[in-house]
Design a protein around this motif. Structure first.
Motif, mmCIF file in Angstrom:
data_model
loop_
_atom_site.group_PDB
_atom_site.id
_atom_site.type_symbol
_atom_site.label_atom_id
_atom_site.label_comp_id
_atom_site.label_asym_id
_atom_site.label_seq_id
_atom_site.Cartn_x
_atom_site.Cartn_y
_atom_site.Cartn_z
ATOM 1 N N GLN A 1 2.105 -8.692 -49.268
ATOM 2 C CA GLN A 1 2.577 -7.898 -50.365
ATOM 3 C C GLN A 1 2.126 -8.488 -51.710
ATOM 4 N N PHE A 2 2.273 -9.818 -51.847
ATOM 5 C CA PHE A 2 1.907 -10.472 -53.103
ATOM 6 C C PHE A 2 0.412 -10.310 -53.391
ATOM 7 N N ASN A 3 -0.433 -10.418 -52.357
ATOM 8 C CA ASN A 3 -1.879 -10.234 -52.547
ATOM 9 C C ASN A 3 -2.192 -8.832 -53.050
ATOM 10 N N ASN A 4 -1.476 -7.817 -52.539
ATOM 11 C CA ASN A 4 -1.674 -6.444 -53.014
ATOM 12 C C ASN A 4 -1.283 -6.320 -54.483
ATOM 13 N N LEU A 5 -0.201 -6.962 -54.856
ATOM 14 C CA LEU A 5 0.245 -6.938 -56.251
ATOM 15 C C LEU A 5 -0.803 -7.562 -57.169
ATOM 16 N N ILE A 6 -1.346 -8.703 -56.774
ATOM 17 C CA ILE A 6 -2.373 -9.369 -57.584
ATOM 18 C C ILE A 6 -3.613 -8.483 -57.693
ATOM 19 N N ARG A 7 -4.031 -7.894 -56.571
ATOM 20 C CA ARG A 7 -5.204 -7.004 -56.597
ATOM 21 C C ARG A 7 -4.986 -5.822 -57.552
ATOM 22 N N GLU A 8 -3.783 -5.258 -57.534
ATOM 23 C CA GLU A 8 -3.493 -4.114 -58.408
ATOM 24 C C GLU A 8 -3.479 -4.531 -59.875
ATOM 25 N N THR A 9 -2.936 -5.699 -60.182
ATOM 26 C CA THR A 9 -2.938 -6.150 -61.578
ATOM 27 C C THR A 9 -4.358 -6.412 -62.063
ATOM 28 N N ILE A 10 -5.240 -6.811 -61.170
ATOM 29 C CA ILE A 10 -6.653 -6.985 -61.534
ATOM 30 C C ILE A 10 -7.299 -5.621 -61.758
ATOM 31 N N ARG A 11 -7.017 -4.653 -60.867
ATOM 32 C CA ARG A 11 -7.575 -3.298 -61.020
ATOM 33 C C ARG A 11 -7.134 -2.651 -62.333
ATOM 34 N N LEU A 12 -5.889 -2.911 -62.740
ATOM 35 C CA LEU A 12 -5.371 -2.336 -63.977
ATOM 36 C C LEU A 12 -5.854 -3.066 -65.222
ATOM 37 N N GLY A 13 -6.492 -4.216 -65.056
ATOM 38 C CA GLY A 13 -7.026 -4.952 -66.189
ATOM 39 C C GLY A 13 -6.067 -5.961 -66.795
ATOM 40 N N PHE A 14 -4.921 -6.182 -66.163
ATOM 41 C CA PHE A 14 -3.982 -7.187 -66.678
ATOM 42 C C PHE A 14 -4.525 -8.592 -66.461
ATOM 43 N N LEU A 15 -5.140 -8.791 -65.304
ATOM 44 C CA LEU A 15 -5.676 -10.098 -64.944
ATOM 45 C C LEU A 15 -7.143 -9.980 -64.568
ATOM 46 N N VAL A 16 -7.859 -11.091 -64.676
ATOM 47 C CA VAL A 16 -9.221 -11.200 -64.161
ATOM 48 C C VAL A 16 -9.285 -12.467 -63.317
ATOM 49 N N GLU A 17 -10.132 -12.437 -62.300
ATOM 50 C CA GLU A 17 -10.337 -13.626 -61.475
ATOM 51 C C GLU A 17 -11.409 -14.486 -62.111
ATOM 52 N N GLN A 18 -11.135 -15.775 -62.198
ATOM 53 C CA GLN A 18 -12.107 -16.733 -62.715
ATOM 54 C C GLN A 18 -12.100 -17.937 -61.787
ATOM 55 N N SER A 19 -13.140 -18.061 -60.987
ATOM 56 C CA SER A 19 -13.202 -19.117 -59.974
ATOM 57 C C SER A 19 -11.989 -18.990 -59.066
ATOM 58 N N SER A 20 -11.168 -20.017 -59.007
ATOM 59 C CA SER A 20 -9.983 -19.974 -58.137
ATOM 60 C C SER A 20 -8.711 -19.743 -58.946
ATOM 61 N N GLU A 21 -8.859 -19.176 -60.154
ATOM 62 C CA GLU A 21 -7.715 -18.924 -61.024
ATOM 63 C C GLU A 21 -7.704 -17.467 -61.467
ATOM 64 N N VAL A 22 -6.592 -17.081 -62.053
ATOM 65 C CA VAL A 22 -6.518 -15.784 -62.707
ATOM 66 C C VAL A 22 -6.204 -16.024 -64.178
ATOM 67 N N ALA A 23 -6.688 -15.118 -65.020
ATOM 68 C CA ALA A 23 -6.444 -15.204 -66.461
ATOM 69 C C ALA A 23 -6.095 -13.820 -66.960
ATOM 70 N N LEU A 24 -5.519 -13.758 -68.145
ATOM 71 C CA LEU A 24 -5.235 -12.464 -68.751
ATOM 72 C C LEU A 24 -6.524 -11.682 -68.914
ATOM 73 N N GLY A 25 -6.449 -10.370 -68.729
ATOM 74 C CA GLY A 25 -7.614 -9.511 -68.882
ATOM 75 C C GLY A 25 -8.123 -9.521 -70.317
ATOM 76 N N PRO A 26 -9.354 -9.058 -70.530
ATOM 77 C CA PRO A 26 -9.962 -9.127 -71.858
ATOM 78 C C PRO A 26 -9.235 -8.309 -72.929
ATOM 79 N N ASP A 27 -8.482 -7.298 -72.530
ATOM 80 C CA ASP A 27 -7.762 -6.474 -73.501
ATOM 81 C C ASP A 27 -6.309 -6.908 -73.686
ATOM 82 N N ILE A 28 -5.931 -8.041 -73.103
ATOM 83 C CA ILE A 28 -4.551 -8.513 -73.159
ATOM 84 C C ILE A 28 -4.480 -9.760 -74.034
ATOM 85 N N GLU A 29 -3.650 -9.694 -75.046
ATOM 86 C CA GLU A 29 -3.386 -10.874 -75.866
ATOM 87 C C GLU A 29 -2.051 -11.451 -75.424
ATOM 88 N N SER A 30 -1.950 -12.770 -75.403
ATOM 89 C CA SER A 30 -0.725 -13.407 -74.905
ATOM 90 C C SER A 30 0.508 -12.957 -75.682
#
Length: 170
Positions: A1-30
């Motif tokens: 379930q958690f993997n699906n949630l992470i995949r969806e947040t990436i699809r929506l642009g909230f997060l991006v994958e960077q190597s073995s980490e995730v970061a805020l998407g390019p349109d998201i300011e902290s």
């Protein structure tokens, strides 16, 4: 379930994958992470107004447009198999990822959260009523500096701003 949630947040642009980490998407300011109003506007843009054409969520706005095209005040069961009705009412054979009752319920949850519908409890079951009142209220910014607009201009501008509304592109 958690993997699906992470995949969806990436699809929506909230997060991006960077190597073995995730970061805020390019349109998201902290600074916006805890801003509910910003979050709602961001989701509206990602799912309805301007979704990536190659993204998995691009079909959501077509299903939402179908929902908004149902009779005003109609209470539609969240568990109903609406894909059959969609195929009958829309051009082509696409049901816009609403392939069963669970997928229709997800459409209803998103439509309600984004302000395009409201939910009701009827006889122990859940129903959705197409009602874009909250989404239209967010478009009051179209008045920008004026307290009056011709109604036709407001509707034209709202349809340009949000393609699932009456006379919009969808």
């Amino acid at each position: 379930q958690f993997n699906n949630l992470i995949r969806e947040t990436i699809r929506l642009g909230f997060l991006v994958e960077q190597s073995s980490e995730v970061a805020l998407g390019p349109d998201i300011e902290s600074k916006n992470v805890a801003d509910d109003e910003w979050f709602l506007e961001f989701l509206d843009r990602q799912l309805v107004i301007n979704p990536p054409e190659d993204g998995d969520n691009r079909v959501f706005r077509y299903a939402l447009a179908w929902l908004l095209g149902q009779p005003a005040g109609a209470a539609i069961s969240w568990t109903a198999e609406q894909h059959i009705k969609m195929r009958e009412q829309m051009d082509g054979d696409d049901c816009y990822d609403v392939t069963n009752g669970s997928r229709f319920a997800m459409l209803c949850y998103w439509a309600r959260y984004l302000g395009y519908a409201c939910g009701l409890s009827i006889g122990g079951g859940s129903a959705v009523v197409p009602d874009p009142t909250e989404a239209m209220a967010r478009r009051l910014r179209l008045f920008a500096g004026s307290s009056r607009l011709p109604i036709s201009r407001f509707f034209d501008d709202a349809a340009r701003d949000c393609p699932v509304l009456e006379s919009g592109a969808i």
